[in-house]
Design an enzyme around this catalytic site. Structure first.
Site, short mmCIF file in Angstrom:
data_model
loop_
_atom_site.label_atom_id
_atom_site.label_comp_id
_atom_site.label_asym_id
_atom_site.label_seq_id
_atom_site.Cartn_x
_atom_site.Cartn_y
_atom_site.Cartn_z
N THR A 1 -13.12 -23.55 -54.72
CA THR A 1 -11.73 -22.77 -54.80
C THR A 1 -10.59 -23.68 -54.62
O THR A 1 -10.71 -24.70 -54.03
CB THR A 1 -11.68 -21.66 -53.86
N CYS A 2 -9.45 -23.28 -55.24
CA CYS A 2 -8.27 -24.09 -55.19
C CYS A 2 -7.63 -23.61 -53.87
O CYS A 2 -6.60 -23.08 -53.94
CB CYS A 2 -7.34 -23.88 -56.36
N ASP A 3 -8.23 -23.91 -52.74
CA ASP A 3 -7.68 -23.30 -51.54
C ASP A 3 -8.03 -24.22 -50.46
O ASP A 3 -9.29 -24.43 -49.99
CB ASP A 3 -8.30 -22.01 -51.24
N ASN B 1 -10.10 -16.62 -56.82
CA ASN B 1 -10.31 -17.66 -57.96
C ASN B 1 -11.25 -17.04 -58.68
O ASN B 1 -11.75 -17.57 -59.93
CB ASN B 1 -10.90 -19.06 -57.47
#
Ligand SMILES: Cc1ncc(COP(=O)(O)O)c(C=O)c1O
Length: 707
Positions: A547-549, A596
């Site tokens: 995930t972009c987290d 996401n």
């Protein structure tokens, strides 16, 4: 000037190496040397020889948290004893073989399922149900307790249809029932108990209720199910009375008591006098008064309480159960038709295998000790108060389902062990630097010549900061910034302050979807490679998800570790290095979200069989496709596809359809293409590893967007 001691035009890596102190770097400044491939492979061979499956088992404490279900076998794979300690030698299931079967190409007898993969073991579930009932049965018989144990499974722990059906089926001989906390949970509990439950099984209806919920619970009674409406708040009594009059169905009522006993851990926040749920002493008396005035006091038959999940000790448990038993006896004294004391959940899991009460990751008792403590506390109080022993119910969720599944996922790349040794063109660097930076550089070199490494580090840091400021002003170019970074890296290696941070392993997984409690409440689950355990896991790694987290990572692990011992990956971006997350069968599946738009994993159900590989895959399904997760957010994949199709040719349209139909996770060369699952039909052919018996095989492939 000391800086003159070095050749300003020479590449700095060499210049710095020449002025380091041999005593500080015995063997010739190793920090400045890039290990050769030959040296690497020698080390690997040596460590392989020194290592063993037993050492891996001890390193990850597998016996501590995994017994009696998980162990490391002689092949260095994690294996499963599906019947716990009763598993015979030929019945152990090698998890790596299950993964090979589930994910292998169909042409080679695999099922072609994409990872991540959730492997369910119904035999383990059966063993948990039987063990819980056996523990209480033993406690009842060995103490001469005057009634019986009759538990329920709180479906919120895992509402998966097959999990719930299995528990009801395996629990049928024990009159095992279900607990629901919402209307959909009640609906699934009703249909499951109606279809396969024991007629005496309890259906405990917890949670906040409205008229519709209560009416549903009363309807369940009219259908012959043993439903008990548990009042979470005093106000719910009016709803129950009204619905009961309207429907003409007499209720069986339970009451949740707010205990004073408080559990100090994270899961105890709902317990104690200030807890979120339940009725206090005055409210209990008020309910009794109202029921009496309505001639319905006989309807009040169950007392419920819940100290909190993961109760750490039997001392706290006995305290809470003792307090509740007093309330039970008071209700009996006041004339209620009491029959059942429901001790709620809280039977804990030893996630870290330490068998201790120090953290929420472990508990200091066994299943048998838990059951003995409950039975003893209820029996003691009732004997003193001369009240007949009630049926003891527990709502043990975590303890029933945690062990039954393993989440398998891949690490597909890792940050490199050491960055390649930087080479810095000093002449170029010095040319562009302003005076103050040049001064830093000269001081740095002087300190290096004198072996003053602390000062070296200081000037390197200062130089770096000054150059960064110059860059922000537009006075230095990227080449200078890179050269300064390289120089500082060389200095750091030279003075031995290289950042020893663990390496980052990138995993084909969403923490938010598959391990939400690790992110939400800092829960730790045992995680380890499921194969190569005869090789020393020589790398310390942390796990970073897709995930972009920035929260999408795992940096704390059982055993107080902030990194996990791992192996070098077979290659970059190839997949095939499998990690298992264990004991995650409770709560994670329903709590997981769609961050996401990564959906859930593929799922296989694996039963012990007498075939050559000891297992049969009795059910298999790929995880939600891109189309599925888009639909969950109100998109319309079919419409989206039509829109996009207008702009392309047939071949590209087919590829687009494949993209909608595939799972959102990465697919690697070593894997089977995710697309292989698309529109796949039932097939029990060629299932080499642990082929399912034909009658057992029920493939459920649920996807396929056609062009
Ligand atoms: C009312 C109630 N019953 C049962 C449970 C299940 O608890 P556990 O999973 O600890 O057994 C919970 C969980 O918090 C709960 O709130």
């Amino acid at each position: 000037m000391p800086a003159l001691a070095v050749d300003a035009a020479a590449p700095v890596a060499h210049a710095f190496a020449s002025c380091v102190d041999a005593a500080r770097f015995p063997g010739g400044a190793p920090m400045l040397m890039v290990p050769t491939a030959a040296a690497d492979s020698t080390t690997t061979t040596a460590t392989k020889q020194e290592w063993s499956a037993d050492l891996s088992s001890a390193l990850y404490n597998v016996d501590g948290w995994g017994a009696p279900y998980f162990f490391v076998n002689d092949d260095g794979d994690v294996a499963v004893r599906p019947h716990g300690a009763a598993t015979l030698a030929g019945q152990e299931i090698d998890l790596a073989k299950v993964v090979a079967k589930a994910t292998g190409p169909r042409a080679a007898g695999g099922l072609g399922l994409p990872l991540p993969l959730l492997v369910r073991f119904p035999d383990v579930l059966r063993h948990r149900v039987e063990s819980l009932n056996a523990a209480f049965d033993y406690a009842v018989r060995s103490t001469g307790y005057g009634s019986r144990y009759q538990g329920v499974y709180p479906v919120k722990c895992n509402q998966d249809r097959h999990v719930v059906e299995d528990i009801v089926e395996f629990g049928e001989p024990f009159r095992f029932g279900l607990e629901a906390g919402s209307k959909p949970e009640l609906l699934l509990a009703m249909s499951c108990l109606a279809a396969r439950g024991n007629p005496d099984a309890l259906l405990v209806c917890n949670g906040y209720k409205d008229d519709a919920y209560v009416s549903l619970a009363l309807t369940a009674r009219a259908m012959g199910l043993n439903a008990v409406v548990v009042l979470e708040q005093e106000e719910e009594l009016d709803i129950v009375v009204d619905a009961s009059r309207r429907l003409g169905i007499r209720p069986v009522i339970g009451m949740r008591a707010k205990l004073r006993t408080k559990h100090a851990g994270h899961f105890g926040s709902t317990s104690g006098e200030k807890g979120k749920f339940g009725l206090n002493a005055a409210q209990i008396l008020s309910v009794v008064g109202k029921l009496k005035s309505l001639g319905m006091l006989d309807c009040l038959q169950l007392l419920h309480f819940h100290i909190g999940s993961q109760i750490p000790t039997t001392a706290l448990l006995s305290d809470g159960v003792g307090e509740a038993a007093q309330i039970y006896c008071e209700l009996a004294r006041l004339g209620a038709g009491m029959r059942v004391i429901d001790v709620g959940g809280g039977l804990g899991i030893d996630y870290d295998g330490t068998h201790s009460a120090q953290t929420d990751m472990s508990v200091a008792y066994s299943l048998e000790e838990y059951a003995a403590a409950v039975v003893a506390a209820v029996g003691r109080v009732c004997d003193r108060r001369n009240v007949p022993h009630p049926i003891i119910c527990s709502e043990s969720g975590r303890a029933l389902v945690s062990h039954h599944s393993v989440l398998v996922f891949e690490a597909f790349s890792a940050s490199s062990a050491a960055a390649p040794h930087p080479m810095v063109d000093t002449a170029f660097l010095l040319e562009g630097l302003p005076d103050d930076c040049r001064a830093d550089y000269r001081n740095l070199m002087a300190a290096a010549v004198h072996g003053d490494y602390d000062t070296c580090a200081l000037y390197a840091d200062q130089l770096k900061r000054r150059c960064a400021d110059q860059f922000k002003e537009g006075l230095l170019g990227l080449e200078h910034l890179a050269a300064v970074d390289g120089l500082c890296e060389i200095v750091a290696r030279g003075v031995g302050c290289v950042d020893a941070a663990p390496r980052t392993y990138h995993v084909n997984l969403s923490v938010f979807t598959s391990l939400p409690d690790t992110w939400a409440i800092g829960q730790q689950f045992p995680i380890l490679p499921i194969q190569r355990l005869r090789e020393r896991p020589a790398v310390d790694g942390v796990l970073s998800d897709l995930t972009c987290d920035s929260d999408g990572k795992l940096t704390s692990f059982i055993g107080d570790r902030d990194s996990l011992p791992l192996h070098e990956l077979p290659g970059h971006g190839v997949g095939g290095y499998y990690l298992g997350m264990f004991l995650g069968g409770a709560y994670q599946e329903a709590l997981g979200g769609l961050h996401n738009l990564f959906g859930g994993p593929s799922v296989v159900r694996v039963a012990q069989s007498d075939g050559p590989h000891c297992f049969a895959v009795t059910r298999a399904a790929p995880g939600p496709s891109c189309a599925d997760v888009l639909r969950a957010m109100q998109h319309e994949p079919e419409v989206m596809f039509e829109v996009l199709k207008q702009r392309t040719d047939d071949a590209t349209a087919a590829a687009l359809a494949g993209a909608f139909g595939a799972m959102p996770y990465l697919v690697f060369d070593a894997d089977v293409s995710g697309g292989e699952c698309s529109g796949m039909s039932s097939d029990s052919e060629g299932s080499a590893a642990g082929a399912a018996e034909e009658e057992d095989e029920e493939w459920e492939f649920m996807r396929g967007l056609t062009v």
